[in-house]
Design a protein around this motif. Structure first.
Motif, PDB file in Angstrom:
ATOM      1  N   ALA A   8     -10.919   8.787   7.734  1.00 28.27           N
ATOM      2  CA  ALA A   8     -10.636   9.491   6.484  1.00 28.27           C
ATOM      3  C   ALA A   8     -11.828   9.548   5.527  1.00 28.27           C
ATOM      4  O   ALA A   8     -12.378  10.610   5.315  1.00 28.27           O
ATOM      5  CB  ALA A   8      -9.433   8.911   5.767  1.00 28.27           C
ATOM      6  N   ASN A   9     -12.264   8.420   4.992  1.00 28.54           N
ATOM      7  CA  ASN A   9     -13.273   8.484   3.934  1.00 28.54           C
ATOM      8  C   ASN A   9     -14.685   8.535   4.511  1.00 28.54           C
ATOM      9  O   ASN A   9     -15.483   7.645   4.299  1.00 28.54           O
ATOM     10  CB  ASN A   9     -13.160   7.276   3.015  1.00 28.54           C
ATOM     11  N   HIS A  20      -8.445  12.188  -7.387  1.00 27.65           N
ATOM     12  CA  HIS A  20      -9.444  12.143  -6.325  1.00 27.65           C
ATOM     13  C   HIS A  20      -9.110  10.965  -5.416  1.00 27.65           C
ATOM     14  O   HIS A  20      -9.792   9.939  -5.416  1.00 27.65           O
ATOM     15  CB  HIS A  20     -10.854  12.011  -6.899  1.00 27.65           C
ATOM     16  N   GLU A  21      -8.037  11.158  -4.664  1.00 26.14           N
ATOM     17  CA  GLU A  21      -7.559  10.098  -3.769  1.00 26.14           C
ATOM     18  C   GLU A  21      -7.324  10.680  -2.382  1.00 26.14           C
ATOM     19  O   GLU A  21      -7.255  11.898  -2.211  1.00 26.14           O
ATOM     20  CB  GLU A  21      -6.275   9.482  -4.347  1.00 26.14           C
ATOM     21  N   ASP A  22      -7.163   9.796  -1.414  1.00 24.51           N
ATOM     22  CA  ASP A  22      -7.003  10.223  -0.029  1.00 24.51           C
ATOM     23  C   ASP A  22      -5.573  10.711   0.209  1.00 24.51           C
ATOM     24  O   ASP A  22      -4.636   9.904   0.275  1.00 24.51           O
ATOM     25  CB  ASP A  22      -7.345   9.046   0.900  1.00 24.51           C
ATOM     26  N   GLY A  62     -12.634  15.196   2.077  1.00 22.42           N
ATOM     27  CA  GLY A  62     -12.432  15.997   3.285  1.00 22.42           C
ATOM     28  C   GLY A  62     -11.337  15.453   4.165  1.00 22.42           C
ATOM     29  O   GLY A  62     -11.285  15.729   5.363  1.00 22.42           O
ATOM     30  N   SER A  63     -10.429  14.686   3.572  1.00 22.03           N
ATOM     31  CA  SER A  63      -9.436  13.961   4.356  1.00 22.03           C
ATOM     32  C   SER A  63      -8.067  14.634   4.285  1.00 22.03           C
ATOM     33  O   SER A  63      -7.451  14.699   3.216  1.00 22.03           O
ATOM     34  CB  SER A  63      -9.328  12.525   3.822  1.00 22.03           C
ATOM     35  N   GLY A  64      -7.620  15.131   5.433  1.00 20.43           N
ATOM     36  CA  GLY A  64      -6.308  15.777   5.466  1.00 20.43           C
ATOM     37  C   GLY A  64      -5.710  15.737   6.846  1.00 20.43           C
ATOM     38  O   GLY A  64      -6.288  15.157   7.767  1.00 20.43           O
TER      39      GLY A  64
END
Ligand SMILES: [Zn+2]
Length: 302
Positions: free
Chosen positions: A42-43, A175-177, A213-215
């Motif tokens: 993710a990050n 601004h979180e995952d 860019g995490s989805g």
């Protein structure tokens, strides 16, 4: 908020335990634009935003998106009509491929284009004006991917970006995952930004970029349902990285090192990026590149 977050974390854990097959996210490696890597952590790339965590004014997306009536009342404003007519006048000449590169719809169109994007605003009037002064100098349009909590704190700055003719994108409320949230919370993170942008400037964003860019596929479905094009990027300037702090020359070099036709360039509203932009755009032009108008990009990947 904290109680809600804790509940969400528990719910997410239960969901993940139950399903056991969370979809992997394809995240472009900033060092290799030709072959995106599959990222399961993710990050991977974008870790720039730290002050958001301690922001005392941040509220839950659900609180900010409460006014359906206000949105409907705004829908007939002249601003809205102007913005929609402007969008309608731009032919869709480009599309985005699955690796987030911008490609021409036919061979007669210029292949050597880049998409310029600035994430994590709106923060400061001076930086925004300087970025847009430079964009105007080069007759360039960019997407400003905004966070909802920042729009709530600075609605006039969103209006400034819009009124100066630049394009607003949705970068989630916090601004979180989003991949670590329940689906319901992720929906709120996306739709609350659509709501507050509509309330503030009369139009809804057509582009979405998830923080870090995490989805996953569920998030992409939410974005699609809200008539937006989901993207991460294909050229990371690394301007958020410690190694680039106060080094506009490195911002430029990082972009040029990864430059390819159709590069989708990730930058941020940061002082060294503001300082780098004019020289970067000059160098891109010298290499034969032009700047794609985001409004000319189709809203479907192909
Ligand atoms: Zn971001």
């Amino acid at each position: 908020m904290f109680r809600l977050t804790a509940t969400c974390l528990i719910a997410t854990c239960l969901l993940l335990t139950a399903c056991g097959n969370e979809t992997e996210t394809v995240v472009q490696n900033p060092k290799d634009t030709s072959s995106p890597t599959v990222d399961t952590t993710a990050n991977s790339n974008e870790t720039e935003d730290t002050d958001q965590v301690n922001n005392p004014d941040k509220s839950k997306p659900s609180e900010a998106s409460s006014s359906q009536t206000a949105r409907e009342e705004n829908s007939d404003t002249m601003q809205n009509a102007d913005a929609e007519s402007t969008q309608a006048e731009i032919p869709k000449m480009y599309h985005m491929n699955e690796n987030y590169f911008i490609k021409p719809n036919d061979d007669s169109l210029e292949k050597k284009v880049v998409l310029l994007t600035f994430d994590d605003g709106p923060k400061e009037e001076d930086m925004i004006n300087q970025l847009i002064d430079t964009l105007d100098k080069h007759d360039a349009k960019a997407i400003f991917f905004v966070n909802g909590y920042r729009v709530q704190n600075n609605p006039d700055l969103l209006k400034l970006i819009h009124e100066r003719g630049q394009i607003i994108g949705n970068h989630a409320w916090d601004h979180e995952d989003l991949k670590k949230m329940s689906n319901a919370d992720a929906v709120r993170q996306v739709e609350s930004v659509q709501d507050i942008v509509k309330e503030t400037i009369g139009i809804t964003p057509q582009f979405f970029r998830p923080p870090f860019g995490s989805g996953n596929d569920a998030l992409k479905a939410v974005v699609d349902k809200n008539d937006m094009l989901y993207m991460t990027w294909s050229n990371g300037s690394l301007d958020w990285d410690k190694s680039v702090k106060d080094r506009p020359d490195k911002v430029i070099q990082n972009v040029l090192d990864q430059l390819n036709p159709g590069s989708n360039i990730l930058m941020h509203e940061l002082p060294w990026t503001v300082e780098a932009l004019d020289e970067l755009l000059i160098k891109l032009k010298e290499k034969g590149y032009s700047f794609v108008d985001p409004r000319s990009i189709e809203l479907k990947v192909r």
